[in-house]
Design an enzyme around this catalytic site. Structure first.
Site, PDB file in Angstrom:
ATOM      1  N   CYS A 172      53.294  31.079  43.270  1.00  0.00           N
ATOM      2  CA  CYS A 172      52.686  29.769  42.945  1.00  0.00           C
ATOM      3  C   CYS A 172      53.443  29.051  41.829  1.00  0.00           C
ATOM      4  CB  CYS A 172      51.228  29.926  42.571  1.00  0.00           C
ATOM      5  SG  CYS A 172      50.227  30.497  43.952  1.00  0.00           S
ATOM      6  N   HIS A 217      49.310  23.117  38.929  1.00  0.00           N
ATOM      7  CA  HIS A 217      49.182  23.895  40.167  1.00  0.00           C
ATOM      8  C   HIS A 217      47.705  23.853  40.564  1.00  0.00           C
ATOM      9  CE1 HIS A 217      49.243  26.902  43.149  1.00  0.00           C
ATOM     10  NE2 HIS A 217      48.702  27.857  42.411  1.00  0.00           N
ATOM     11  N   ASN A 238      44.722  25.904  47.734  1.00  0.00           N
ATOM     12  CA  ASN A 238      45.894  26.379  46.989  1.00  0.00           C
ATOM     13  C   ASN A 238      47.063  26.494  47.966  1.00  0.00           C
ATOM     14  OD1 ASN A 238      47.842  27.834  45.617  1.00  0.00           O
ATOM     15  ND2 ASN A 238      46.414  29.327  44.749  1.00  0.00           N
TER      16      ASN A 238
HETATM   17  N1  ACO Z   1      32.037  33.548  49.202  1.00  0.00           N
HETATM   18  C1  ACO Z   1      30.964  34.086  48.609  1.00  0.00           C
HETATM   19  N2  ACO Z   1      31.082  35.017  47.639  1.00  0.00           N
HETATM   20  C2  ACO Z   1      32.312  35.402  47.273  1.00  0.00           C
HETATM   21  C3  ACO Z   1      33.485  34.849  47.852  1.00  0.00           C
HETATM   22  C4  ACO Z   1      33.287  33.882  48.880  1.00  0.00           C
HETATM   23  N3  ACO Z   1      34.333  33.297  49.499  1.00  0.00           N
HETATM   24  N4  ACO Z   1      34.561  35.409  47.284  1.00  0.00           N
HETATM   25  C5  ACO Z   1      34.109  36.271  46.355  1.00  0.00           C
HETATM   26  N5  ACO Z   1      32.754  36.268  46.345  1.00  0.00           N
HETATM   27  C6  ACO Z   1      31.849  37.074  45.526  1.00  0.00           C
HETATM   28  C7  ACO Z   1      32.468  38.357  45.033  1.00  0.00           C
HETATM   29  O1  ACO Z   1      32.418  39.372  46.021  1.00  0.00           O
HETATM   30  C8  ACO Z   1      31.599  38.672  43.838  1.00  0.00           C
HETATM   31  O2  ACO Z   1      30.410  39.272  44.312  1.00  0.00           O
HETATM   32  P1  ACO Z   1      29.683  40.471  43.485  1.00  0.00           P
HETATM   33  O3  ACO Z   1      29.304  39.841  42.180  1.00  0.00           O
HETATM   34  O4  ACO Z   1      28.530  40.833  44.355  1.00  0.00           O
HETATM   35  O5  ACO Z   1      30.730  41.522  43.350  1.00  0.00           O
HETATM   36  C9  ACO Z   1      31.237  37.309  43.281  1.00  0.00           C
HETATM   37  O6  ACO Z   1      31.516  36.377  44.344  1.00  0.00           O
HETATM   38  C10 ACO Z   1      32.045  36.945  42.050  1.00  0.00           C
HETATM   39  O7  ACO Z   1      33.423  37.247  42.307  1.00  0.00           O
HETATM   40  P2  ACO Z   1      34.566  36.872  41.290  1.00  0.00           P
HETATM   41  O8  ACO Z   1      35.885  37.263  41.871  1.00  0.00           O
HETATM   42  O9  ACO Z   1      34.226  37.423  39.916  1.00  0.00           O
HETATM   43  O10 ACO Z   1      34.404  35.272  41.273  1.00  0.00           O
HETATM   44  P3  ACO Z   1      35.139  34.193  40.430  1.00  0.00           P
HETATM   45  O11 ACO Z   1      34.160  33.306  39.819  1.00  0.00           O
HETATM   46  O12 ACO Z   1      36.200  34.791  39.566  1.00  0.00           O
HETATM   47  O13 ACO Z   1      35.887  33.317  41.561  1.00  0.00           O
HETATM   48  C11 ACO Z   1      38.107  33.069  42.475  1.00  0.00           C
HETATM   49  C12 ACO Z   1      36.816  33.909  42.430  1.00  0.00           C
HETATM   50  C13 ACO Z   1      37.756  31.735  43.061  1.00  0.00           C
HETATM   51  C14 ACO Z   1      39.107  33.791  43.345  1.00  0.00           C
HETATM   52  C15 ACO Z   1      38.647  32.890  41.058  1.00  0.00           C
HETATM   53  O14 ACO Z   1      38.690  34.112  40.396  1.00  0.00           O
HETATM   54  C16 ACO Z   1      40.055  32.291  41.022  1.00  0.00           C
HETATM   55  O15 ACO Z   1      40.277  31.153  41.330  1.00  0.00           O
HETATM   56  N6  ACO Z   1      41.053  33.083  40.556  1.00  0.00           N
HETATM   57  C17 ACO Z   1      42.415  32.638  40.318  1.00  0.00           C
HETATM   58  C18 ACO Z   1      43.186  32.374  41.554  1.00  0.00           C
HETATM   59  C19 ACO Z   1      44.565  31.907  41.162  1.00  0.00           C
HETATM   60  O16 ACO Z   1      44.732  31.016  40.358  1.00  0.00           O
HETATM   61  N7  ACO Z   1      45.588  32.537  41.672  1.00  0.00           N
HETATM   62  C20 ACO Z   1      46.918  32.234  41.156  1.00  0.00           C
HETATM   63  C21 ACO Z   1      47.718  31.523  42.041  1.00  0.00           C
HETATM   64  S1  ACO Z   1      47.762  32.210  43.651  1.00  0.00           S
HETATM   65  C22 ACO Z   1      49.365  32.827  43.977  1.00  0.00           C
HETATM   66  O17 ACO Z   1      50.202  33.016  43.138  1.00  0.00           O
HETATM   67  C23 ACO Z   1      49.637  33.197  45.391  1.00  0.00           C
END
Ligand code: ACO
Length: 324
Positions: free
Chosen positions: A114, A251, A281
């Site tokens: 990314c 990004h 993304n």
């Molecule tokens: N729908 C419903 N629930 C979901 C989903 C979904 N699509 N995905 C995850 N959950 C659930 C999880 O299972 C978890 O459930 P639990 O509490 O029962 O275990 C709960 O939601 C919370 O999960 P988290 O991962 O803690 O949620 P968070 O608020 O962190 O959001 C997300 C997840 C959106 C992925 C976030 O962490 C994020 O954006 N991270 C960064 C991504 C990023 O910037 N990546 C870098 C670039 S990508 C690259 O380089 C290729």
């Protein structure tokens, strides 16, 4: 006289198929409401069967060349930032070179996931400042839909396909931050974070393309902190700070990361280009897509001071300060 790498043209391409959040409901345990609230994403584009990363990149390249008023043979080089190439080799950049009818110069890919577009801009800037190229086409192009595990709700809802491109040209400047063009860059990586975000396949391991795996909440924590830090560093290199910025062009991974970074930089959200709701993304394509859409919307204007910042697998992260 100081040479600057100045933006001459910008363009983008999005595949025709739009995929709303509702398409994931019923396939995995998720909801439009969860995706919007936790990420800001409402829809994304997926490439058609047979449509490849170099097809997307070539379409964006043609749009950027048209915007610059240039023919392909006016370019000296093409750099494509991608992690989803058509083939293991040759590079996507050489495929784009052939597709747009460029018969001279050189072309190569950059892979920093990314953060790829920031790395590609820094490379293009170095080629221009060292006199090795006068005009460089810098493309970010991805088909992340091809490496998603559509049974993993924590990743499959986040990514999309697309491409954006910018033509950079060597122009004489005064050496001050009033010059148009790239003013500073800041690149970083830390390979000890490999397991936070990776693809579980590859040429010398599984022999397959593999699927994206991410510990999203861990990446999230690093993202806000490291993005604000790299943006500050790049601005400080040329004696600027958040107060001087007309537009953050981040990004586009998650609206909460974008808001958190802007807050740390003390830049209001009215001065941030946001496209994550429409594109998801798109990895290395997200910044050039946001540059092109931001210009189309009338947000980014000639003379504006921009800072772009990105983080991705590696971890790799960085930023570029440029006057549009
Ligand atoms: N729908 C419903 N629930 C979901 C989903 C979904 N699509 N995905 C995850 N959950 C659930 C999880 O299972 C978890 O459930 P639990 O509490 O029962 O275990 C709960 O939601 C919370 O999960 P988290 O991962 O803690 O949620 P968070 O608020 O962190 O959001 C997300 C997840 C959106 C992925 C976030 O962490 C994020 O954006 N991270 C960064 C991504 C990023 O910037 N990546 C870098 C670039 S990508 C690259 O380089 C290729």
């Amino acid at each position: 006289m100081t040479i600057r790498a100045v933006v001459k043209g910008v363009g983008h391409y999005l595949p025709a198929r739009t995929v709303p959040n509702s398409e994931f409901e019923g396939k995995v345990e998720t909801s439009d409401e969860w995706i919007r609230a936790r990420t800001g994403i409402e829809r994304r584009h997926f490439a058609a069967e047979g449509e490849t990363t170099s097809d997307l990149g070539a379409a964006a390249a043609r749009a950027a060349l048209a915007d610059a008023g240039l023919e392909a043979d006016a370019l000296d080089a093409i750099i494509v930032a991608t992690s989803t190439p058509d083939l293991t080799f040759p590079s996507v950049a050489t495929m784009v070179q052939a597709k747009i009818g460029m018969t001279r110069g050189f072309a190569f890919d950059v892979q920093a996931v990314c953060a790829g577009y920031v790395y590609a801009l820094a490379n293009a800037n170095a080629l221009i400042l060292s006199g090795q190229a006068r005009r460089v086409l810098v493309i970010g192009a991805e088909t992340f839909s091809r490496i998603l595990d559509f049974t993993d709700r924590s990743t499959c809802v986040l990514f999309g396909d697309g491409a954006g491109a910018v033509v950079l040209e060597a122009v004489g400047g005064t050496g001050t931050t009033e010059d148009r063009g790239i003013l500073s860059t800041d690149l970083n990586s830390d390979g000890s974070y490999r397991d936070l975000l990776y693809v579980d396949g590859g040429v010398s391991t599984s022999g397959t393309a593999g699927h994206l795996r991410m510990q999203g909440n861990q990446v999230f924590r690093h993202a806000v902190e490291k993005l604000a830090e790299t943006a500050h560093t790049a601005l400080a290199k040329v004696g600027l700070d958040g107060g001087d910025v007309d537009w953050i062009v981040p990004h586009q991974a998650n609206i909460r990361i974008i808001e958190g970074t802007a807050k740390r930089m003390q830049v209001p959200m009215e001065r941030v280009v946001v496209t994550v709701q429409d594109h998801g993304n798109t990895s290395a394509a997200s910044i050039p897509l946001a540059l092109s859409v931001g210009k189309e919307r009338g947000q980014i204007k000639e003379g504006d001071l921009l800072v772009t910042e990105a983080i991705g697998g590696g971890l790799a992260w960085g930023s570029v300060v440029l006057r549009w």
